[in-house]
Design a protein around this motif. Structure first.
Motif, PDB file in Angstrom:
ATOM      1  N   GLY A  23       0.849  -1.241  -0.005  1.00  0.00           N
ATOM      2  CA  GLY A  23       0.182  -0.195  -0.097  1.00  0.00           C
ATOM      3  C   GLY A  23       0.739   1.353   0.126  1.00  0.00           C
ATOM      4  O   GLY A  23       1.942   1.365   0.219  1.00  0.00           O
ATOM      5  N   ALA A  24       0.131   2.185  -0.192  1.00  0.00           N
ATOM      6  CA  ALA A  24       0.965   3.688  -0.206  1.00  0.00           C
ATOM      7  C   ALA A  24      -0.180   4.854  -0.245  1.00  0.00           C
ATOM      8  O   ALA A  24      -1.167   4.708  -0.523  1.00  0.00           O
ATOM      9  CB  ALA A  24       1.785   3.617  -1.503  1.00  0.00           C
ATOM     10  N   ASP A  25       0.382   5.897   0.135  1.00  0.00           N
ATOM     11  CA  ASP A  25      -0.185   7.255  -0.239  1.00  0.00           C
ATOM     12  C   ASP A  25      -1.714   7.211   0.762  1.00  0.00           C
ATOM     13  O   ASP A  25      -2.587   7.705   0.104  1.00  0.00           O
ATOM     14  CB  ASP A  25      -0.382   7.529  -1.561  1.00  0.00           C
ATOM     15  CG  ASP A  25       0.879   7.554  -2.413  1.00  0.00           C
ATOM     16  OD1 ASP A  25       1.452   8.855  -2.201  1.00  0.00           O
ATOM     17  OD2 ASP A  25       1.461   6.816  -2.959  1.00  0.00           O
ATOM     18  N   PHE A  26      -1.598   7.050   1.860  1.00  0.00           N
ATOM     19  CA  PHE A  26      -2.695   7.055   2.714  1.00  0.00           C
ATOM     20  C   PHE A  26      -2.887   8.590   2.809  1.00  0.00           C
ATOM     21  O   PHE A  26      -4.077   9.066   2.938  1.00  0.00           O
ATOM     22  CB  PHE A  26      -2.495   6.549   4.267  1.00  0.00           C
ATOM     23  CG  PHE A  26      -2.156   5.030   4.161  1.00  0.00           C
ATOM     24  CD1 PHE A  26      -2.091   4.204   3.159  1.00  0.00           C
ATOM     25  CD2 PHE A  26      -1.935   4.400   5.414  1.00  0.00           C
ATOM     26  CE1 PHE A  26      -1.809   2.981   3.210  1.00  0.00           C
ATOM     27  CE2 PHE A  26      -1.778   3.188   5.456  1.00  0.00           C
ATOM     28  CZ  PHE A  26      -1.768   2.204   4.346  1.00  0.00           C
ATOM     29  N   GLY A  41       5.374   4.011  -4.406  1.00  0.00           N
ATOM     30  CA  GLY A  41       4.317   4.835  -3.952  1.00  0.00           C
ATOM     31  C   GLY A  41       4.517   6.238  -4.759  1.00  0.00           C
ATOM     32  O   GLY A  41       5.538   6.411  -5.514  1.00  0.00           O
ATOM     33  N   HIS A  42       3.793   7.052  -4.689  1.00  0.00           N
ATOM     34  CA  HIS A  42       3.638   8.466  -5.101  1.00  0.00           C
ATOM     35  C   HIS A  42       2.619   8.766  -6.147  1.00  0.00           C
ATOM     36  O   HIS A  42       2.149   9.858  -6.126  1.00  0.00           O
ATOM     37  CB  HIS A  42       5.226   8.969  -5.629  1.00  0.00           C
ATOM     38  CG  HIS A  42       5.268  10.281  -6.237  1.00  0.00           C
ATOM     39  ND1 HIS A  42       4.933  11.309  -5.220  1.00  0.00           N
ATOM     40  CD2 HIS A  42       5.300  10.858  -7.307  1.00  0.00           C
ATOM     41  CE1 HIS A  42       5.107  12.542  -5.840  1.00  0.00           C
ATOM     42  NE2 HIS A  42       5.232  12.273  -7.047  1.00  0.00           N
ATOM     43  N   VAL A  43       2.608   7.721  -7.175  1.00  0.00           N
ATOM     44  CA  VAL A  43       1.533   7.942  -8.098  1.00  0.00           C
ATOM     45  C   VAL A  43       0.190   7.475  -7.511  1.00  0.00           C
ATOM     46  O   VAL A  43      -0.093   6.311  -6.876  1.00  0.00           O
ATOM     47  CB  VAL A  43       1.818   7.018  -9.369  1.00  0.00           C
ATOM     48  CG1 VAL A  43       0.495   6.942 -10.493  1.00  0.00           C
ATOM     49  CG2 VAL A  43       3.109   7.501  -9.907  1.00  0.00           C
ATOM     50  N   HIS A  44      -0.690   8.284  -7.522  1.00  0.00           N
ATOM     51  CA  HIS A  44      -1.986   8.034  -6.711  1.00  0.00           C
ATOM     52  C   HIS A  44      -3.143   7.221  -7.748  1.00  0.00           C
ATOM     53  O   HIS A  44      -4.133   6.771  -6.982  1.00  0.00           O
ATOM     54  CB  HIS A  44      -2.790   9.592  -6.615  1.00  0.00           C
ATOM     55  CG  HIS A  44      -2.327  10.130  -5.402  1.00  0.00           C
ATOM     56  ND1 HIS A  44      -2.869  11.231  -4.412  1.00  0.00           N
ATOM     57  CD2 HIS A  44      -1.101  10.128  -4.750  1.00  0.00           C
ATOM     58  CE1 HIS A  44      -2.033  11.607  -3.566  1.00  0.00           C
ATOM     59  NE2 HIS A  44      -0.776  10.860  -3.591  1.00  0.00           N
ATOM     60  N   LYS A  45      -2.896   7.116  -8.977  1.00  0.00           N
ATOM     61  CA  LYS A  45      -3.704   6.189  -9.689  1.00  0.00           C
ATOM     62  C   LYS A  45      -3.294   4.775  -9.770  1.00  0.00           C
ATOM     63  O   LYS A  45      -2.009   4.752 -10.222  1.00  0.00           O
ATOM     64  CB  LYS A  45      -3.987   6.630 -11.002  1.00  0.00           C
ATOM     65  CG  LYS A  45      -4.815   5.885 -11.910  1.00  0.00           C
ATOM     66  CD  LYS A  45      -5.248   6.581 -13.135  1.00  0.00           C
ATOM     67  CE  LYS A  45      -6.213   5.602 -14.158  1.00  0.00           C
ATOM     68  NZ  LYS A  45      -6.642   6.247 -15.458  1.00  0.00           N
ATOM     69  N   PRO A  99       0.185   0.986  -6.172  1.00  0.00           N
ATOM     70  CA  PRO A  99      -1.167   0.527  -5.885  1.00  0.00           C
ATOM     71  C   PRO A  99      -2.158   1.814  -6.032  1.00  0.00           C
ATOM     72  O   PRO A  99      -3.338   1.651  -5.776  1.00  0.00           O
ATOM     73  CB  PRO A  99      -0.992   0.002  -4.278  1.00  0.00           C
ATOM     74  CG  PRO A  99       0.023   0.786  -3.831  1.00  0.00           C
ATOM     75  CD  PRO A  99       0.986   1.041  -5.076  1.00  0.00           C
ATOM     76  N   GLY A 100      -1.627   3.074  -6.031  1.00  0.00           N
ATOM     77  CA  GLY A 100      -2.359   4.106  -5.747  1.00  0.00           C
ATOM     78  C   GLY A 100      -2.656   4.563  -4.411  1.00  0.00           C
ATOM     79  O   GLY A 100      -2.437   3.857  -3.488  1.00  0.00           O
ATOM     80  N   CYS A 101      -3.359   5.586  -4.339  1.00  0.00           N
ATOM     81  CA  CYS A 101      -4.013   6.059  -3.035  1.00  0.00           C
ATOM     82  C   CYS A 101      -5.315   5.217  -2.662  1.00  0.00           C
ATOM     83  O   CYS A 101      -5.931   4.680  -3.600  1.00  0.00           O
ATOM     84  CB  CYS A 101      -4.328   7.406  -2.893  1.00  0.00           C
ATOM     85  SG  CYS A 101      -5.804   8.101  -4.149  1.00  0.00           S
ATOM     86  N   GLY A 129     -12.260   6.562  -9.317  1.00  0.00           N
ATOM     87  CA  GLY A 129     -11.714   5.403  -9.796  1.00  0.00           C
ATOM     88  C   GLY A 129     -11.558   4.208  -8.479  1.00  0.00           C
ATOM     89  O   GLY A 129     -11.788   4.640  -7.512  1.00  0.00           O
ATOM     90  N   GLU A 130     -11.416   2.845  -8.881  1.00  0.00           N
ATOM     91  CA  GLU A 130     -11.425   1.971  -7.688  1.00  0.00           C
ATOM     92  C   GLU A 130     -10.152   2.177  -6.943  1.00  0.00           C
ATOM     93  O   GLU A 130      -9.116   2.772  -7.565  1.00  0.00           O
ATOM     94  CB  GLU A 130     -11.461   0.639  -8.340  1.00  0.00           C
ATOM     95  CG  GLU A 130     -10.255   0.458  -9.299  1.00  0.00           C
ATOM     96  CD  GLU A 130     -10.240  -1.095 -10.054  1.00  0.00           C
ATOM     97  OE1 GLU A 130     -11.167  -1.765  -9.565  1.00  0.00           O
ATOM     98  OE2 GLU A 130      -9.357  -1.421 -10.837  1.00  0.00           O
ATOM     99  N   LYS A 131     -10.306   2.111  -5.432  1.00  0.00           N
ATOM    100  CA  LYS A 131      -8.956   2.402  -4.681  1.00  0.00           C
ATOM    101  C   LYS A 131      -8.734   1.087  -4.004  1.00  0.00           C
ATOM    102  O   LYS A 131      -9.653   0.441  -3.599  1.00  0.00           O
ATOM    103  CB  LYS A 131      -9.441   3.742  -3.744  1.00  0.00           C
ATOM    104  CG  LYS A 131      -9.811   4.773  -4.507  1.00  0.00           C
ATOM    105  CD  LYS A 131      -8.540   5.166  -5.172  1.00  0.00           C
ATOM    106  CE  LYS A 131      -8.999   6.625  -6.048  1.00  0.00           C
ATOM    107  NZ  LYS A 131      -7.966   7.111  -7.023  1.00  0.00           N
ATOM    108  N   GLY A 132      -7.393   0.998  -3.427  1.00  0.00           N
ATOM    109  CA  GLY A 132      -7.091  -0.079  -2.733  1.00  0.00           C
ATOM    110  C   GLY A 132      -5.640  -0.501  -2.539  1.00  0.00           C
ATOM    111  O   GLY A 132      -4.877   0.529  -2.538  1.00  0.00           O
TER     112      GLY A 132
END
Length: 237
Positions: free
Chosen positions: A7-10, A187-191, A206-208, A218-221
């Motif tokens: 995971g990343a970008d909480f 991490g860093h890219v939110h999509k 993984p995006g935010c 869009g879908e998140k996870g």
């Protein structure tokens, strides 16, 4: 086989400036529950390893209680947890990475260069680094090649691949291809990006996990993955 979560970008303690103050405060409270939901998922699905690729906080000086709540949630995980601070939550004096008491199962990379942590019971090595300021113009992967020692080598970095501007941990495709890593958790890219294989290295963002505005739809996870004894990576979003 190793079962991991990436995971990343909480961006905990985001301002939510487009909302009225009361609603913004409510969203910040709700966003802190993310780590607790992840802890439940890790326990229920037998995750061995958690990789968190930076910007877990929206700034290097979040509310202290936010850091303490994150630490408590990560401490509930029956897994080894590794964190590479990013450009928003960079490692430095007074940052939560220094001031919060992180549990024993959590390792935070603190140096502005790749360092390695061995997990001998899994025949595994984690290579990670931390932003030491809000910008990182040089690639933290430059010149790196994992040793061919029969171990599974994983990279954990905050950065972007072939970014338009060299400000946030730029990584070149040829560097990833030459790294010899089984998996490069980014991490860093939110999509969310589909997994990309460069050389023998599988890379993914993984995006935010939660959108903070209409520009993050869009879908998140998060990614859940496995690494076989032969180093083959399989990912599910």
């Amino acid at each position: 086989m190793i079962r991991f979560l990436h995971g990343a970008d909480f961006h905990l303690d985001s301002a939510f400036g487009a909302l009225p103050p009361g609603q913004a405060a409510a969203r910040r409270r709700e966003s802190r529950e993310l780590a607790l939901r992840l802890a439940d998922y890790v326990k229920e699905h037998g995750i061995d390893l958690v990789l968190l690729a930076g910007d877990l906080f929206d700034s290097a000086s979040p509310f202290r209680e936010t850091g303490e709540q994150l630490a408590a949630a990560l401490g509930q995980m029956r897994a080894r947890v590794f964190i590479s601070p990013g450009n928003h939550d960079w490692y430095g004096p007074g940052s939560p990475w220094e001031t919060v008491d992180w549990p024993e199962n959590v390792y935070v990379f603190k140096e502005n260069r790749l360092t390695a942590v061995e997990v001998p019971e899994r025949n595994l090595v984690i290579h990670g680094a931390a932003f030491s300021g809000p910008e990182q113009p040089e690639s933290l992967l430059a010149g790196f090649t994992a040793p061919a020692d029969g171990k599974c080598h994983i990279g954990l970095l905050h950065g972007e691949l072939d970014g338009a501007e060299a400000r946030y941990g730029p990584i070149r495709r040829e560097e990833a291809a030459a790294s010899g890593l089984c998996y490069l958790a980014l991490g860093h890219v939110h999509k969310r990006t589909a997994p990309l294989t460069l050389g023998r290295t599988v890379c993914a963002w993984p995006g935010c996990p939660e959108g903070r505005g209409f520009d993050e739809l869009g879908e998140k996870g998060v990614y859940e993955g496995t690494i076989s004894d032969g180093g083959e990576v399989s990912l599910t979003f």
